[in-house]
Scaffold this active site. Structure first.
Site, mmCIF file in Angstrom:
data_model
loop_
_atom_site.group_PDB
_atom_site.id
_atom_site.type_symbol
_atom_site.label_atom_id
_atom_site.label_comp_id
_atom_site.label_asym_id
_atom_site.label_seq_id
_atom_site.Cartn_x
_atom_site.Cartn_y
_atom_site.Cartn_z
ATOM 1 C CG ASP A 101 -12.060 -27.997 -0.173
ATOM 2 O OD1 ASP A 101 -11.971 -27.204 0.778
ATOM 3 O OD2 ASP A 101 -11.567 -27.753 -1.295
ATOM 4 C CG HIS A 160 -15.236 -24.270 9.253
ATOM 5 N ND1 HIS A 160 -14.804 -24.935 8.135
ATOM 6 C CD2 HIS A 160 -14.430 -23.179 9.366
ATOM 7 C CE1 HIS A 160 -13.782 -24.276 7.589
ATOM 8 N NE2 HIS A 160 -13.541 -23.202 8.318
ATOM 9 C CG ASN A 189 -16.733 -26.812 5.539
ATOM 10 O OD1 ASN A 189 -17.455 -27.535 4.883
ATOM 11 N ND2 ASN A 189 -16.053 -27.237 6.589
ATOM 12 C CG LEU A 200 -17.428 -46.497 10.034
ATOM 13 C CD1 LEU A 200 -17.121 -46.852 8.583
ATOM 14 C CD2 LEU A 200 -18.309 -45.240 10.093
ATOM 15 C CB SER A 216 -5.084 -30.707 -0.343
ATOM 16 O OG SER A 216 -5.641 -29.913 -1.360
HETATM 17 C C1 IPE Z 1 -7.919 -29.722 2.285
HETATM 18 O O1 IPE Z 1 -8.634 -28.586 1.938
HETATM 19 C C2 IPE Z 1 -7.973 -29.936 3.760
HETATM 20 C C3 IPE Z 1 -9.284 -30.297 4.298
HETATM 21 C C4 IPE Z 1 -10.380 -30.484 3.628
HETATM 22 C C5 IPE Z 1 -9.327 -30.491 5.715
HETATM 23 P P1 IPE Z 1 -7.915 -27.171 1.718
HETATM 24 O O2 IPE Z 1 -9.001 -26.224 1.441
HETATM 25 O O3 IPE Z 1 -7.045 -26.849 2.871
HETATM 26 O O4 IPE Z 1 -7.012 -27.461 0.457
HETATM 27 P P2 IPE Z 1 -6.382 -26.446 -0.600
HETATM 28 O O5 IPE Z 1 -5.624 -25.402 0.188
HETATM 29 O O6 IPE Z 1 -7.512 -25.845 -1.353
HETATM 30 O O7 IPE Z 1 -5.509 -27.307 -1.456
HETATM 31 C C1 IPE Z 2 -12.676 -27.427 4.291
HETATM 32 O O1 IPE Z 2 -13.370 -26.328 3.802
HETATM 33 C C2 IPE Z 2 -12.571 -27.421 5.804
HETATM 34 C C3 IPE Z 2 -11.224 -27.188 6.340
HETATM 35 C C4 IPE Z 2 -10.138 -27.107 5.635
HETATM 36 C C5 IPE Z 2 -11.118 -27.058 7.793
HETATM 37 P P1 IPE Z 2 -12.611 -24.971 3.481
HETATM 38 O O2 IPE Z 2 -12.558 -24.153 4.727
HETATM 39 O O3 IPE Z 2 -11.302 -25.238 2.851
HETATM 40 O O4 IPE Z 2 -13.591 -24.314 2.452
HETATM 41 P P2 IPE Z 2 -13.200 -23.539 1.119
HETATM 42 O O5 IPE Z 2 -12.366 -24.475 0.305
HETATM 43 O O6 IPE Z 2 -12.451 -22.311 1.516
HETATM 44 O O7 IPE Z 2 -14.501 -23.241 0.479
HETATM 45 MG MG MG Z 3 -10.732 -25.518 0.915
#
Ligand code: IPE
Ligand code: IPE
Ligand code: MG
Length: 258
Positions: A22, A39, A24, A133, A196
């Site tokens: 999480d 991403h 990105n 792995l 999540s």
């Molecule tokens: C969880 O992150 C999903 C992934 C990392 C792929 P989210 O960014 O979607 O989660 P919430 O919405 O903050 O709980």
């Molecule tokens: C996780 O990073 C990647 C995906 C859910 C695809 P986010 O896109 O949720 O990044 P933040 O949480 O908004 O910073």
């Molecule tokens: Mg996120």
């Protein structure tokens, strides 16, 4: 990258590590870049972390790449995420195979864009014989959905399972955890302290590690540090701590006679 002797001294056989990748979007925003740039760099992090996990002998690594709730995001971002996933797999499949990494996608497959799905399934086929792995990537994944589906499948396979919670429980565990087993260590980057909808069943006794580092800036040393901390945790699984070895010494003074 860690050198060979450091890797030798840092082997983690048997471990199942899961990572919620999480942060990105926030990382990109902080650099003044669009979310999709986060991403793109996140994919490079995933590549390095997979290599490192393989090098240090982690048995199973489960990465959360796209949740079933992530369909709520703007279409352009979703399209980009799947484009990047496909590019990553196309670029990495030969290398994964060479290293003996077995790739498996977990999650729903019926909503994934066709080109990405074809690439995922090709990578699964090409790496199926890998004995190193086991890399599982959660795509269109919801743990509650996976649990519900596993329970339905168990009930369809065995009428008895409908009335025997113990049997249903072990069938669901087998369907969800497979040969990876339950999670030992769950890491979430990006500072949020929630699951999540990720691996809810398999994390029943996982050790949890939350880090403020955003996924694009997470590196091999961060993974090593999380594992080192995990090694110091006392896992009890509902029991009591092992008593320390008792020093047996003669009691002082005269023995009490009967
Ligand atoms: C969880 O992150 C999903 C992934 C990392 C792929 P989210 O960014 O979607 O989660 P919430 O919405 O903050 O709980
Ligand atoms: C996780 O990073 C990647 C995906 C859910 C695809 P986010 O896109 O949720 O990044 P933040 O949480 O908004 O910073
Ligand atoms: Mg996120």
């Amino acid at each position: 990258m860690a050198n060979d002797s450091a890797i030798q001294g840092n082997r983690q056989p048997g471990l199942h590590v899961a990572i919620i990748m999480d942060g990105n979007g926030r990382w990109a925003a902080r650099q003044g870049l669009p979310r999709v740039a986060g991403h793109r760099v996140g994919v490079l992090t995933a590549r390095r972390i997979v290599e490192h996990a393989d090098e240090i002998g982690i048995r199973c690594l489960t990465l959360y790449a796209f949740s079933s709730d992530n369909w709520r995001r703007p279409a352009a971002e979703v399209t980009r995420v799947f484009w990047l996933l496909r590019a990553f797999l196309r670029m990495e499949t030969a290398r994964l195979r060479e290293r003996g990494v077995r790739f498996e996608a977990i999650g729903r497959r019926d909503r994934i864009p066709e080109a990405a799905l074809r690439t995922m399934e090709r990578t699964e086929e090409v790496t199926a014989g890998g004995s190193g792995l086991h890399l599982r990537v959660a795509i269109d994944y919801s743990s509650r959905d996976a649990i519900a589906r596993a329970a339905c499948e168990a009930a369809a396979l065995s009428d008895e399972a409908l009335f025997r919670p113990d049997m249903l429980r072990s069938m669901v565990t087998q369907a969800l955890a497979g040969d990876c087993g339950e999670v030992d260590l769950l890491i979430r980057t990006g500072g949020e302290k929630r699951l999540s909808d990720f691996l809810l069943w398999e994390c029943a006794y996982a050790e949890l590690a939350f880090t403020e580092r955003m996924w694009p800036e997470f590196d091999e040393a961060d993974l090593d540090a999380a594992i080192a901390e995990f090694r110091h945790r006392e896992r009890r699984f509902g029991g009591v701590p092992e008593p320390p070895m008792k020093q047996v010494s003669e009691p002082a003074g005269q023995p009490v006679s009967a």
